[in-house]
Structure formats: C-alpha cells, structure tokens
Enzyme design. Structure first.
Site, PDB file in Angstrom:
ATOM      1  N   ARG A 127      19.761  -4.619  53.722  1.00  0.00           N
ATOM      2  CA  ARG A 127      18.008  -3.992  54.045  1.00  0.00           C
ATOM      3  C   ARG A 127      17.671  -4.084  55.353  1.00  0.00           C
ATOM      4  NH1 ARG A 127      17.017  -6.840  49.047  1.00  0.00           N
ATOM      5  NH2 ARG A 127      16.921  -5.500  47.413  1.00  0.00           N
ATOM      6  N   LYS A 149      16.753   7.302  65.431  1.00  0.00           N
ATOM      7  CA  LYS A 149      17.220   8.011  64.488  1.00  0.00           C
ATOM      8  C   LYS A 149      18.862   7.715  64.207  1.00  0.00           C
ATOM      9  CE  LYS A 149      14.901  12.667  64.570  1.00  0.00           C
ATOM     10  NZ  LYS A 149      15.022  13.791  65.000  1.00  0.00           N
ATOM     11  N   GLU A 191      21.938  18.128  77.181  1.00  0.00           N
ATOM     12  CA  GLU A 191      20.835  17.627  76.817  1.00  0.00           C
ATOM     13  C   GLU A 191      19.661  16.949  77.899  1.00  0.00           C
ATOM     14  OE1 GLU A 191      20.071  17.121  73.469  1.00  0.00           O
ATOM     15  OE2 GLU A 191      22.051  17.248  72.402  1.00  0.00           O
ATOM     16  N   LYS A 233      13.002  11.056  77.426  1.00  0.00           N
ATOM     17  CA  LYS A 233      13.112  10.778  75.980  1.00  0.00           C
ATOM     18  C   LYS A 233      12.312   9.584  75.259  1.00  0.00           C
ATOM     19  CE  LYS A 233      15.786  10.674  71.843  1.00  0.00           C
ATOM     20  NZ  LYS A 233      16.582  11.209  70.798  1.00  0.00           N
ATOM     21  N   GLU A 243       8.806  12.037  64.239  1.00  0.00           N
ATOM     22  CA  GLU A 243       8.732  13.259  64.350  1.00  0.00           C
ATOM     23  C   GLU A 243       7.773  14.165  63.539  1.00  0.00           C
ATOM     24  OE1 GLU A 243      12.768  15.037  64.840  1.00  0.00           O
ATOM     25  OE2 GLU A 243      12.113  16.709  64.239  1.00  0.00           O
ATOM     26  N   ARG A 247       7.852  15.012  68.908  1.00  0.00           N
ATOM     27  CA  ARG A 247       9.216  14.617  68.872  1.00  0.00           C
ATOM     28  C   ARG A 247      10.052  16.134  68.654  1.00  0.00           C
ATOM     29  NH1 ARG A 247      12.222   9.251  67.115  1.00  0.00           N
ATOM     30  NH2 ARG A 247      14.524  10.082  67.584  1.00  0.00           N
ATOM     31  N   ASN A 251      14.305  19.063  69.755  1.00  0.00           N
ATOM     32  CA  ASN A 251      15.367  19.947  69.138  1.00  0.00           C
ATOM     33  C   ASN A 251      15.409  21.159  69.700  1.00  0.00           C
ATOM     34  OD1 ASN A 251      15.791  17.830  67.247  1.00  0.00           O
ATOM     35  ND2 ASN A 251      14.180  18.583  65.888  1.00  0.00           N
ATOM     36  N   HIS A 254      18.305  23.386  69.104  1.00  0.00           N
ATOM     37  CA  HIS A 254      19.042  22.899  67.976  1.00  0.00           C
ATOM     38  C   HIS A 254      19.264  23.568  66.624  1.00  0.00           C
ATOM     39  CE1 HIS A 254      19.112  19.428  70.722  1.00  0.00           C
ATOM     40  NE2 HIS A 254      19.814  18.728  70.270  1.00  0.00           N
ATOM     41  N   HIS A 258      22.864  23.829  65.915  1.00  0.00           N
ATOM     42  CA  HIS A 258      23.514  23.332  64.459  1.00  0.00           C
ATOM     43  C   HIS A 258      24.279  24.643  63.569  1.00  0.00           C
ATOM     44  CE1 HIS A 258      20.618  19.645  64.139  1.00  0.00           C
ATOM     45  NE2 HIS A 258      21.727  19.431  65.145  1.00  0.00           N
ATOM     46  N   HIS A 271      28.607  19.122  70.205  1.00  0.00           N
ATOM     47  CA  HIS A 271      27.302  19.160  70.075  1.00  0.00           C
ATOM     48  C   HIS A 271      26.599  19.792  71.104  1.00  0.00           C
ATOM     49  CE1 HIS A 271      23.305  18.217  68.461  1.00  0.00           C
ATOM     50  NE2 HIS A 271      23.123  17.685  69.387  1.00  0.00           N
TER      51      HIS A 271
HETATM   52  P1  NAD Z   1      30.972  11.292  70.277  1.00  0.00           P
HETATM   53  O1  NAD Z   1      30.417  10.154  69.964  1.00  0.00           O
HETATM   54  O2  NAD Z   1      31.886  12.146  69.204  1.00  0.00           O
HETATM   55  O3  NAD Z   1      31.866  11.252  71.602  1.00  0.00           O
HETATM   56  C1  NAD Z   1      32.464  12.361  72.118  1.00  0.00           C
HETATM   57  C2  NAD Z   1      33.954  11.974  72.528  1.00  0.00           C
HETATM   58  O4  NAD Z   1      33.928  11.047  73.679  1.00  0.00           O
HETATM   59  C3  NAD Z   1      34.790  11.009  71.386  1.00  0.00           C
HETATM   60  O5  NAD Z   1      35.891  11.737  71.567  1.00  0.00           O
HETATM   61  C4  NAD Z   1      34.653   9.702  71.959  1.00  0.00           C
HETATM   62  O6  NAD Z   1      35.745   8.926  71.436  1.00  0.00           O
HETATM   63  C5  NAD Z   1      34.809   9.821  73.559  1.00  0.00           C
HETATM   64  N1  NAD Z   1      34.258   8.705  74.332  1.00  0.00           N
HETATM   65  C6  NAD Z   1      33.037   8.412  74.299  1.00  0.00           C
HETATM   66  N2  NAD Z   1      32.647   7.514  75.230  1.00  0.00           N
HETATM   67  C7  NAD Z   1      33.554   7.633  76.013  1.00  0.00           C
HETATM   68  C8  NAD Z   1      33.855   7.293  77.381  1.00  0.00           C
HETATM   69  N3  NAD Z   1      33.144   6.278  77.978  1.00  0.00           N
HETATM   70  N4  NAD Z   1      34.956   7.372  78.086  1.00  0.00           N
HETATM   71  C9  NAD Z   1      36.103   8.059  77.437  1.00  0.00           C
HETATM   72  N5  NAD Z   1      35.866   8.722  76.185  1.00  0.00           N
HETATM   73  C10 NAD Z   1      34.520   8.567  75.481  1.00  0.00           C
HETATM   74  O7  NAD Z   1      29.897  12.685  70.629  1.00  0.00           O
HETATM   75  P2  NAD Z   1      28.547  12.586  71.630  1.00  0.00           P
HETATM   76  O8  NAD Z   1      28.678  13.962  72.300  1.00  0.00           O
HETATM   77  O9  NAD Z   1      28.364  11.301  72.395  1.00  0.00           O
HETATM   78  O10 NAD Z   1      27.553  12.556  70.223  1.00  0.00           O
HETATM   79  C11 NAD Z   1      27.429  13.725  69.584  1.00  0.00           C
HETATM   80  C12 NAD Z   1      26.425  13.082  68.150  1.00  0.00           C
HETATM   81  O11 NAD Z   1      25.474  12.771  68.630  1.00  0.00           O
HETATM   82  C13 NAD Z   1      26.378  14.231  67.223  1.00  0.00           C
HETATM   83  O12 NAD Z   1      26.935  13.907  66.029  1.00  0.00           O
HETATM   84  C14 NAD Z   1      24.884  14.276  67.082  1.00  0.00           C
HETATM   85  O13 NAD Z   1      24.132  14.995  66.108  1.00  0.00           O
HETATM   86  C15 NAD Z   1      24.406  13.285  67.484  1.00  0.00           C
HETATM   87  N6  NAD Z   1      23.107  12.968  68.374  1.00  0.00           N
HETATM   88  C16 NAD Z   1      22.153  12.014  67.751  1.00  0.00           C
HETATM   89  C17 NAD Z   1      20.989  12.065  68.109  1.00  0.00           C
HETATM   90  C18 NAD Z   1      20.010  10.974  67.632  1.00  0.00           C
HETATM   91  O14 NAD Z   1      18.709  11.154  68.219  1.00  0.00           O
HETATM   92  N7  NAD Z   1      20.409  10.106  66.650  1.00  0.00           N
HETATM   93  C19 NAD Z   1      20.510  13.010  69.267  1.00  0.00           C
HETATM   94  C20 NAD Z   1      21.526  13.737  69.858  1.00  0.00           C
HETATM   95  C21 NAD Z   1      22.838  13.830  69.272  1.00  0.00           C
END
Ligand code: NAD
Length: 370
Positions: A127, A149, A191, A233, A243, A247, A251, A254, A258, A271
C-alpha cells in the site's frame, strides 16, 4: 566553477501530499539526500533497465553500501514495452521474496520508463513504499521524474493503469546525460522546448540563443537548461497535482503524439519525437484559432528535433480514429492543448475535426517534402 554548486534545489509542493526537493547532484550524493529525506537505513530496492543498470547500477549500489544501506537491484529490459504488467509483476516478485517492509525505499534509476514503472510498483507494494527518482534521461530529468505520475501501459492505450505517488526526492545527475544516445538526447529536447513554448518566453530566448551548445551538451549550458525546465514543471505540478486544471498544459503535443506512437507501433518513434511532431500539429491548429500567433518562431525550434523515421506510412484517418478511440476509452471529450500566444498554453475543447485533420495533413505533407 563546479556546475552542480550553482544549481539550487527546487521545491515541489503538492498541497495535500508531502513536499519534496528536486536536486541536481551527482549519484555520489544520493545516500546523504536519503538521510536528509528521513529514509530509514536498511534494505533498498533499485529498479533499473539493462542499459542503465550496466552503466550506473554498480556505482549506485557501491555508494549506498558504503553508507550502510543494503541494496538489491533488478534490471528490466530497456524500452517502452517494459511499462507492462509482466515487468511490474517481476518487481513485485523480487521485492516480496526478498522481504521488504513498509519503509523500504524503491529507487528508480533510469529514464521515464523505469521511473513510471518503479513508481507504480512503489505506489502499490504494501500500500505504498517510499520512492526515490534518479532520472538518467533528459525527458526524465526535466519532466517524468517530477510530479508523481506513475503507471504502466495497456493494450487499450498508454499510461491507462497508474496512480499518483510523489517521490521522497528527485536527484538528477548531469553526468549521466553524457552516455545518452544522441537520438534520446534530441528526443528529450522536445519536452524542454515544450516547457518553453507553453510557459516561458525568456526560456525560449535562452534555448534559441544556446541551441548549438545544447546539441553539443555543453555542461554549463545543460545545467542551466535542465534546472529551468525542471523548475517550470515543478511550478505547474505544485499548482495542480492531479491535473484538475493547469497541469493539462504539460500535454501540449501529446494528443497527437500519443496517436502517432500508437499507430506507428510503440518504439518506432521515441516518445519525444512523437511529441515534437504532435507539437507541430498543435501549432497548426492553434494558428487556425489564433491567427496572430507567431507560429514561425515556435515551429523553427520544434523542427530542429530530428526524426529518425518517415511519417509517410501514417494515415490521417488512423491517427484521427486513434485520438477519438482514446476519447471513448476515457469517456471524456477530446481536448487539445493549444497556444494562444508564444509562452502561453490553454485547454481547447471545441476544436473542429476538419481543422484537426488539416493540421495533421499539413505536417505530414511538410515532413514528406523536407
Ligand atoms: P526510456 O526510459 O525508455 O529511456 C530511453 C532509452 O535510453 C532506454 O533505452 C534507456 O535504457 C536509455 N538510457 C536511459 N538513460 C541512459 C543513460 N544515462 N545513458 C545511456 N542510455 C540511457 O524513455 P524516456 O524517453 O526517458 O521516457 C519515456 C517514457 O516516459 C514514456 O513511457 C512516457 O510515457 C513517460 N513519461 C512520463 C511522464 C510522467 O509525468 N510520469 C512524463 C513524460 C514522459
């Protein structure tokens, strides 16, 4: 001068939930930040992916163990498909068979995928366990690690299973950005640019002026950029944690993005790339409704984000259908985040489908001929 020493912690204050700090510090400082946040020493579960775990996992385990922690690490496959029930289950199994208790922190070491997945595991195990976010991609450092999130994907769409779970703190190590593949770096810039376009023209001036140094990852410029983008942010999520209002402007791009991710197949575009194309579509739609908007200025910076694949195989009908299918899934109205002026976004609920179609068509056509 040491870049880190100039970047002050940023406070995130989600109102009813606990407030916490976003630090830009080396991984070496994590144990001290854990102590400052009142986390009780003992077991801690590090969740990472196979790329990041190989690069930084051992270093983090060593630094934690040297300060009296008992770390255990689980590395999941890298990439979006890991935001799945199967990987969540792996984390549950590892944590429960190891014998955690309600004060065992879960430490997310990685990009947005690891942060969202480990965050949701922390939100649901026993929990709710304390969560530490150690973002290693640009997207995660300026966006996903802040605001609480968490979640996983479902066949019906992205992020459809999840919850809000605020971390005890966030620590962004700028040095980890040096190993980020170039494609992930430029995706993260989407972003960053988004934050400037929706909220801060001074920051947009900074990005325009420093763009060549940003592409080369000049440490001093990157430090300032990450700090400013994270501060935007932090301000937005502090004002509206769940949101209910402002907030949603985060998006921007997005709704289109998406749909692009889903229709192209998750992983085809990153992404950030999908969001960059989505922002260009949202800018076109904004211009229809706000003819005075300086779309040339906005478009000039967004189109600096390279696309590694062509969009030509995407059908406009499929994209529109996907956006409206999302609407059906969520039983809500289709909302677009638009700009009425540079540096100011709002939620538009009355966009005309014909204009949406034109905006998508225009951008696919422009990209097709560039
Ligand atoms: P990811 O976590 O898949 O990372 C991208 C790639 O980079 C992966 O292959 C990872 O292994 C590699 N990597 C990460 N750090 C590294 C480093 N320092 N050196 C070498 N390689 C590295 O993707 P991302 O772009 O970081 O995040 C995208 C995700 O985030 C999506 O699922 C999206 O929906 C989510 N997201 C969430 C929020 C939120 O508010 N929670 C906001 C924006 C995006």
């Amino acid at each position: 001068m040491d870049v880190y020493s100039t970047l002050t912690p940023i406070k995130i204050d989600p109102g009813q939930d606990h407030s916490y700090f976003y630090h830009i510090r080396p991984l070496f400082d994590v144990p001290a930040l854990m102590a400052d946040s009142g986390l009780r020493q003992g077991k801690c579960l590090i969740v990472s992916d196979q790329s990041v775990g190989t690069l930084y996992g051992r270093q983090l385990e060593n630094v934690l163990a040297s300060k009296g922690w008992d770390p255990k690490r689980i590395d999941l496959p890298a990439g979006e498909p890991s935001k799945s029930y199967a990987c969540l289950h792996d984390i549950y199994d590892t944590a429960l068979s190891w014998g955690i208790d309600r004060r065992t922190p879960v430490i997310a070491l990685g990009g947005g995928v690891v942060g969202d997945l480990a965050g949701f595991a922390a939100a649901t195990l026993l929990r709710g366990l304390p969560l530490v976010q150690l973002p290693t991609t640009l997207i995660a450092q300026v966006d996903s690690a802040l605001g609480g999130k968490t979640g996983i994907n479902h066949e019906a769409g992205k992020n459809l299973i999840g919850s809000f779970h605020q971390p005890a703190f966030v620590c962004a190590d700028l040095d980890s950005l040096t190993t980020l593949p170039q494609r992930e770096w430029t995706s993260g810039l989407a972003e960053v640019v988004k934050h400037a376009l929706i909220a801060d023209t001074t920051f947009l001036d900074f990005l325009e002026l420093n763009w060549p140094s940003i592409l080369l990852r000049n440490p001093a410029v990157i430090g300032q950029m990450v700090h400013k983008a994270a501060a935007i942010k932090a301000a937005v999520v502090s004002e509206d944690v769940k949101e209910a209002g402002i907030r949603a402007i985060l998006n921007f791009g997005h709704t289109f993005g998406h749909a692009i991710e889903r229709i192209a197949g998750y992983g085809h575009f990153t992404h950030g790339e999908a969001v960059a194309v989505g922002m260009r579509m949202a800018l076109r739609l904004s211009k229809h409704l706000h003819p005075a908007l300086d779309i040339e200025r906005c478009d000039a910076i967004v189109k600096q984000i390279p696309l590694y694949h062509s969009l030509t195989h995407l059908s406009v009908n499929d994209l529109i259908e996907s956006m409206y299918a999302d609407k059906k899934t969520l039983a809500g109205s289709l909302r677009f985040i638009l700009l009425d002026r540079v540096g100011h976004a709002y939620v538009e609920i009355n966009a005309d489908t014909a204009q949406v179609r034109t905006a998508i068509d225009d951008i696919i056509h422009v990209l097709d001929h560039s």
